[in-house]
Design an enzyme around this catalytic site. Structure first.
Site, PDB file in Angstrom:
ATOM      1  N   CYS A   1     -54.260   3.832   5.816  1.00  0.00           N
ATOM      2  CA  CYS A   1     -53.062   3.561   5.023  1.00  0.00           C
ATOM      3  C   CYS A   1     -51.804   3.839   5.854  1.00  0.00           C
ATOM      4  CB  CYS A   1     -53.095   4.354   3.720  1.00  0.00           C
ATOM      5  SG  CYS A   1     -51.978   3.722   2.439  1.00  0.00           S
TER       6      CYS A   1
ATOM      7  N   HIS B   1     -58.747   3.587   1.202  1.00  0.00           N
ATOM      8  CA  HIS B   1     -59.011   5.018   1.383  1.00  0.00           C
ATOM      9  C   HIS B   1     -60.480   5.361   1.175  1.00  0.00           C
ATOM     10  CE1 HIS B   1     -54.823   6.526   1.592  1.00  0.00           C
ATOM     11  NE2 HIS B   1     -54.542   5.504   0.800  1.00  0.00           N
TER      12      HIS B   1
ATOM     13  N   GLU C   1     -61.995   7.883   2.215  1.00  0.00           N
ATOM     14  CA  GLU C   1     -62.143   9.334   2.039  1.00  0.00           C
ATOM     15  C   GLU C   1     -62.156   9.752   0.580  1.00  0.00           C
ATOM     16  OE1 GLU C   1     -57.608   8.793   2.363  1.00  0.00           O
ATOM     17  OE2 GLU C   1     -59.435   7.824   3.115  1.00  0.00           O
TER      18      GLU C   1
END
Length: 224
Positions: free
Chosen positions: A86, A196, A198
């Site tokens: 990002c 994302h 994660e």
């Protein structure tokens, strides 16, 4: 796998990234501050998401000129793995480590939702252990995620098998050209992506689809 996560003023995903890396690798990542000038002895450096310096000027523009970025460039030039997610992707383009630019989303609004990702290439050290062509769920949260580059650059990315991820099944949230969600450099050791992963690694989260990505990175350093 030893990793480090760089934090900038305005970062807000560094702890998410550190949690994901520790969960999958079994090693706690090193925390690096933007004003540092050296990196620890690691295999992977991550530039996390957020709004570094309030996205002043352009997203990632000031962060790309932070003191630590000289060490990040040197690390990448020696073949070290650098991941930008990002805002980190925006930093990598602003720093010249990846081509192209991240522009305002096509609808000119902040987008925060789940998309479908296609693993478009496994010809790099980040995705080598993933299944090419597989689709998986991943969240996005950005205002400037519309990837753009000139025709020659896009052709080089396509021909060089450097588009790591694409938005799949009509879920492109920002208007990125060719549905590009993530790209690598020519050497395949620098990867930038807008979604994302994660945030989809822990069973406590909505999905664990992002775990395969981090397992693939760890696999690159597995001892036979």
């Amino acid at each position: 796998m030893k990793s480090a996560v760089v934090t900038f003023p305005g970062s807000n995903r560094e702890r998410d990234m550190m949690h994901a890396l520790e969960l999958v690798s079994g090693r706690k990542p090193a925390a690096v501050w933007h004003a540092d000038t050296q990196l620890p002895d690691v295999d992977l450096v991550v530039l996390p998401g957020g709004f570094s310096y309030g996205d002043y000027l352009r997203s990632g523009a000031i962060a790309a000129r932070a003191p630590i970025m000289d060490a990040v460039r040197a690390f990448a030039e020696k073949g070290g793995l650098v991941l930008g997610v990002c805002n980190g992707f925006q930093m990598l383009t602003e720093a010249g480590l990846l081509p192209g630019a991240l522009m305002r989303n096509a609808a000119l609004t902040f987008v925060c939702r789940e998309v479908l990702m296609e693993t478009a290439s496994t010809a790099n050290r980040f995705t080598a252990a993933m299944q090419k062509g597989a689709t998986w769920r991943c969240p996005v949260a950005h205002h400037d995620g519309n990837y753009f580059a000139d025709a020659d650059t896009i052709r080089a990315l396509e021909d060089g098998n450097r588009i790591a991820f694409r938005y799949a099944k009509g879920t492109n949230p920002n208007g990125s050209i060719n549905d590009i969600a993530g790209i690598t450099n020519a050497a395949g050791n620098v990867l930038g992506m807008m979604p994302h992963p994660e945030n989809y690694v822990d069973p406590l989260q909505a999905s664990t689809d992002g775990r395969a990505f981090f397992e693939s990175i760890c696999n690159a350093f597995a001892v036979a």
